[in-house]
Design a protein around this motif. Structure first.
Motif, short mmCIF file in Angstrom:
data_model
loop_
_atom_site.label_atom_id
_atom_site.label_comp_id
_atom_site.label_asym_id
_atom_site.label_seq_id
_atom_site.Cartn_x
_atom_site.Cartn_y
_atom_site.Cartn_z
N UNK A 174 -6.39 11.68 7.25
CA UNK A 174 -7.07 10.41 7.06
C UNK A 174 -6.75 9.89 5.66
N UNK A 175 -6.26 8.65 5.58
CA UNK A 175 -5.88 8.05 4.30
C UNK A 175 -6.89 6.95 3.95
N UNK A 176 -7.49 7.06 2.75
CA UNK A 176 -8.48 6.09 2.30
C UNK A 176 -8.00 5.42 1.02
N UNK A 198 -7.35 3.59 5.99
CA UNK A 198 -6.15 2.78 6.21
C UNK A 198 -5.87 2.74 7.71
N UNK A 199 -6.15 1.62 8.35
CA UNK A 199 -6.02 1.52 9.80
C UNK A 199 -4.57 1.64 10.27
N UNK A 200 -3.61 1.18 9.42
CA UNK A 200 -2.22 1.28 9.84
C UNK A 200 -1.75 2.73 9.94
N UNK A 201 -2.49 3.64 9.24
CA UNK A 201 -2.14 5.06 9.29
C UNK A 201 -2.97 5.83 10.31
N UNK A 202 -3.91 5.15 10.96
CA UNK A 202 -4.86 5.82 11.83
C UNK A 202 -4.16 6.58 12.96
N UNK A 203 -3.35 5.86 13.77
CA UNK A 203 -2.67 6.50 14.89
C UNK A 203 -1.49 7.34 14.42
N UNK A 204 -0.87 6.92 13.34
CA UNK A 204 0.29 7.63 12.82
C UNK A 204 -0.04 9.08 12.50
#
Length: 252
Positions: free
Chosen positions: A48-50, A62-68
């Motif tokens: 999870x990236x914040x 960071x939603x763009x990293x959510x599925x990644x």
């Protein structure tokens, strides 16, 4: 093999309460939390990236990293900055050393004896603990596993306990899958990493500025629980640590 274990033990003994002591006033711009999530009957590593959001004075995911990075739906979408600042300003006060972890207390022994009593005739309980790694017949000889005097176990040196815990397979699946790491990225380009030292309710390793030290288990868990990730990390009880040591002594 034994030489390698001893060298590793000596390197870990450099973790001490004198490693360094300072609060960190530099602002954090990003936090990455790596953890293990359960997928069906297996597990998967996720991250999870914040990033800091000054409007709300909190770190938002960071939603763009959510599925990644394969995040679980239970991951919090925001983390209050107050918890991060409190941890960074006070972490050094809870420094400890590795010998405080590699010891067996009266409380550990009491919990261990209760574990042995509870294992009697309970195959499902044995399966849960994954003790089949040690006991292929899923049985415990109660008299045998309680035969070592309390004083003998309490008098074991840090080196002897370390050797016992790092010889043979881990006692439980919890210990083997205990993957968790928090990384703070500061505006000045530096970073701090926090990760468990071991799987048995252990201290936490703090790595910053090329130095490592250990902080108290409870203070590390204070951070993990307050940022909403307590459900993603499990530590085995120290009764299992004692079991691991006793099993080694009985079968060496």
């Amino acid at each position: 093999m034994m030489l390698r274990i001893f060298i590793l033990f000596l390197s870990l003994m450099t973790f001490s309460s004198t490693a360094f002591a300072q609060q960190l006033s530099e602002k954090v711009e990003r936090i990455e939390i790596e953890y293990t999530r359960v997928i069906g009957y297996g597990t998967m590593k996720a991250k999870a990236v914040y990033k800091y959001n000054p409007v709300y004075d909190m770190f938002t995911i960071s939603h763009e990293d959510w599925k990644k990075y394969h995040n679980a739906i239970e991951v919090p979408i925001g983390i209050a900055d107050v918890y991060m600042m409190s941890f960074l300003n006070n972490w050094y006060k809870s420094q400890t050393d590795s010998c405080s972890y590699y010891s067996i207390s009266k409380e550990d022994l009491s919990a261990y004896k209760e574990l042995i009593y509870n294992c009697r005739g309970k195959k499902d309980f044995m399966d849960y603990l994954d003790l089949s790694l040690y006991l292929p017949n899923d049985t415990i000889d109660e008299n045998l596993y309680l035969s070592i005097p309390d004083e003998t176990l309490q008098d074991l040196s840090c080196e002897e306990i370390y050797k016992a815990l790092h010889t043979g397979p881990a006692t439980t699946t919890i210990v083997r899958d205990n993957y968790f790491k928090v990384t703070f990225y500061f505006l000045d380009g530096k970073k701090m990493k926090i990760t468990p030292y071991d799987g048995y309710k252990s201290p936490w390793v703090v790595c910053y500025g090329g130095k490592n030290c250990l902080i108290d288990y409870n203070y590390g868990m204070w951070l993990v629980n307050n940022i909403g990730f307590g459900r993603f990390i499990l530590f085995a009880d120290r009764s299992l640590l004692t079991f691991h040591v006793v099993h080694y002594l009985l079968h060496q």
